[in-house]
Design a protein around this motif. Sequence first.
Motif, mmCIF file in Angstrom:
data_model
loop_
_atom_site.group_PDB
_atom_site.id
_atom_site.type_symbol
_atom_site.label_atom_id
_atom_site.label_comp_id
_atom_site.label_asym_id
_atom_site.label_seq_id
_atom_site.Cartn_x
_atom_site.Cartn_y
_atom_site.Cartn_z
ATOM 1 N N ASN A 197 19.081 -36.013 -99.197
ATOM 2 C CA ASN A 197 18.094 -35.688 -98.164
ATOM 3 C C ASN A 197 18.278 -34.303 -97.572
ATOM 4 O O ASN A 197 17.778 -34.007 -96.487
ATOM 5 C CB ASN A 197 18.117 -36.737 -97.050
ATOM 6 N N ALA A 205 11.204 -30.941 -100.828
ATOM 7 C CA ALA A 205 12.148 -32.011 -100.512
ATOM 8 C C ALA A 205 12.729 -32.664 -101.760
ATOM 9 O O ALA A 205 13.812 -33.248 -101.710
ATOM 10 C CB ALA A 205 11.480 -33.069 -99.635
ATOM 11 N N PRO A 208 16.854 -31.153 -103.815
ATOM 12 C CA PRO A 208 17.946 -31.128 -102.840
ATOM 13 C C PRO A 208 19.018 -30.104 -103.184
ATOM 14 O O PRO A 208 19.104 -29.600 -104.311
ATOM 15 C CB PRO A 208 18.507 -32.553 -102.892
ATOM 16 N N PRO A 212 20.891 -35.791 -105.878
ATOM 17 C CA PRO A 212 20.593 -36.902 -104.976
ATOM 18 C C PRO A 212 21.296 -38.195 -105.367
ATOM 19 O O PRO A 212 21.507 -39.057 -104.513
ATOM 20 C CB PRO A 212 19.079 -37.070 -105.106
ATOM 21 N N LEU A 229 23.661 -39.481 -99.216
ATOM 22 C CA LEU A 229 22.951 -38.671 -98.229
ATOM 23 C C LEU A 229 23.689 -38.694 -96.901
ATOM 24 O O LEU A 229 24.595 -39.497 -96.683
ATOM 25 C CB LEU A 229 21.515 -39.152 -98.046
ATOM 26 N N LYS A 232 20.182 -37.693 -90.810
ATOM 27 C CA LYS A 232 19.144 -36.676 -90.548
ATOM 28 C C LYS A 232 19.460 -35.885 -89.287
ATOM 29 O O LYS A 232 18.868 -34.829 -89.047
ATOM 30 C CB LYS A 232 17.779 -37.340 -90.426
ATOM 31 N N GLU A 249 16.054 -34.710 -94.352
ATOM 32 C CA GLU A 249 14.935 -35.635 -94.400
ATOM 33 C C GLU A 249 15.315 -37.027 -93.893
ATOM 34 O O GLU A 249 16.484 -37.400 -93.847
ATOM 35 C CB GLU A 249 14.398 -35.730 -95.833
ATOM 36 N N ASP A 250 14.289 -37.798 -93.550
ATOM 37 C CA ASP A 250 14.472 -39.164 -93.080
ATOM 38 C C ASP A 250 15.245 -39.978 -94.117
ATOM 39 O O ASP A 250 14.964 -39.931 -95.321
ATOM 40 C CB ASP A 250 13.107 -39.802 -92.832
ATOM 41 N N GLU A 251 16.199 -40.760 -93.644
ATOM 42 C CA GLU A 251 17.075 -41.490 -94.556
ATOM 43 C C GLU A 251 16.329 -42.571 -95.331
ATOM 44 O O GLU A 251 16.519 -42.710 -96.556
ATOM 45 C CB GLU A 251 18.240 -42.134 -93.783
ATOM 46 N N THR A 254 14.041 -41.180 -98.031
ATOM 47 C CA THR A 254 14.842 -40.607 -99.117
ATOM 48 C C THR A 254 15.430 -41.697 -100.000
ATOM 49 O O THR A 254 15.386 -41.609 -101.238
ATOM 50 C CB THR A 254 15.965 -39.728 -98.545
#
Length: 609
Positions: A197, A205, A208, A212, A229, A232, A249-251, A254
């Motif tokens: 993330n 996005a 990464p 990832p 990750l 955030k 980014e939002d967990e 992601t």
Amino acid sequence: MHGASPRPRSRRGLAALGIGAAFALVPALTPAAASPAAPAASAAPGDGRATPVQLLAVNDLHGNLDAVEGPAGSVTRTGSDGKPETVQAGGVPRLATLLDRSRADARAKSRATQSLTVAAGDMIGGSPLLSAAFHDEPTVEALETMGLDVSSVGNHEFDEGPDELLRMRRGGCHPKDGCAVEGKRYDGTSFPYLAANVHRKKDPADKPLLPPYWVKKLPNGERIGFIGLTTKDTPSAVSRSMTEDLSFEDEVRTIDRYAEALDRRGVKAVVTLLHEGGDRAGKEYDADCDAKGPASELTGRIKGIASKASPKVDLFVSGHSHEPYVCTVKDPAGQPRKVTQAASFGRTYTDLRLSLDREGEVVRRSVSARNHVVTRDTPAHPAVSRVVEKWRDRSAKLANEPVGHVAADIPGRGSDALETPLGDVLTDGQVEATRGAGADLALLNWGGMRADLVHKASGQEGDGVVTYGEAFQVQPFDNPLVTMTLTGEQLVQVLREQFSGENENSTYPQVLQLSDALRYEADLSRKGAARLLDGTVRVKGKPVDPNGKYRVTVNDFLAQGGNGFPTLREGTERVNSGRDLGAFVDYLKKNTSPTRPLARPEANRITFR
């Protein structure tokens, strides 16, 4: 931390996995992957052929190759009398020994067991001098020797910015300090770092900063995918300048994205390594999280993430909150899955065991997990000990220099109280160091102190001596100090932000440590900013004047609004005035001696009603 016995340090480094459409499901370059296929496990009822898998998990080591002394290095467990007892724990050489024993135990139960060792971030950063003096390369070598297979990044992997993180992963000598060992190039980690993330703001996005996910192919052909990750909220947990070019980014979004990507590639067993955590009731490290039903005792952001993220994820290994737990959370499909975390600083590790069915899926009812304490009576692992002692010799002269004296233990990081005796010492030292910039008072975030001062922890110089290495362990970031002007109204607002805004729903209140000139009262039974009681804030014995001006010293992290204190960004007439570690060392040198050791402060500047 690995699937086989700790191996000699390999500096070959793994090639970075592809990104986006070029994602590669690459077998791990480990002894386990290269060995002949082990005999299949006996079938579990209703599951057909089952492959047993062991995951050994750690988190938040923060470069603590040695056991941490004092309360910060302790673990609470149930004693023989049924009451809680505290034991000292930690030390990476001891941890390595226990991981070896756990692997052997799993193999004894089934020769087919495949063992992997994983981490959930903050393995480096905020480290003691032994590791930090060489930009955490000693910790990387110890983790490799211990056998770490894969790690997610945490917020502290970004302490020196993304380029330094990439150097840690890929290799190369430090751009300013050069090679840790003259003439020898550091060649990166032999284990992959995952950052699903995290991406540079100029990149999309789906590109990464680091891979990832990582896929481990087992000898029988099954594959396990690991999505890695960090929280955030990383930008508010490290210096703003280190992450200003990055996006976190939002967990849940992601995790869902890459769980789906793994599923499309036929990977049915998925584990998330997430540097975000929570807490659970009970002081004991192995308190039953599920005593009153699934996830009944789990709190914090990890609970919401684990209950919302894709059902394709079979379990979560978490970090960040430093709290040991083994809990159950129902996924969006109503199926239970484990959420675990070891403690921090190498004090405990988690032993997870599970089975894969003939389709390569995790049999959820087979998943079990338990945290284990790294007790001080554990023998040190010889190979890991050699690594640690090699690096210790290189920093011993500086580390052993006496800088002060204490008359008793002075708790800081390990204190149960929100205002700590060591916090009082540190902030008083910062005021003294910045009087030339006009400082009236100082504030320090809880995370700015990383250890305790322990009377008997000192080495060659005898009890009560504080060495430079011990002082460094307390303030390892060596943060710049910034002295600024705040109005009285702004100062009160900063104190309110301990309990409101980003900090309103924190697992723990972000109570700032404060110097002797500042006093206030708080009622933690209230909610939000109302916890700060109106009219109780006093500076130098007088009620704060809303229109008055006060010179306040904070570290650079807080000065940039870190930990949810945006009002500190509004401070004017800023002056850079030394560094926190130097201020602490100078304070000890000037104010203590063998005949006049520092007494433990009362820590009574905040009155809690």
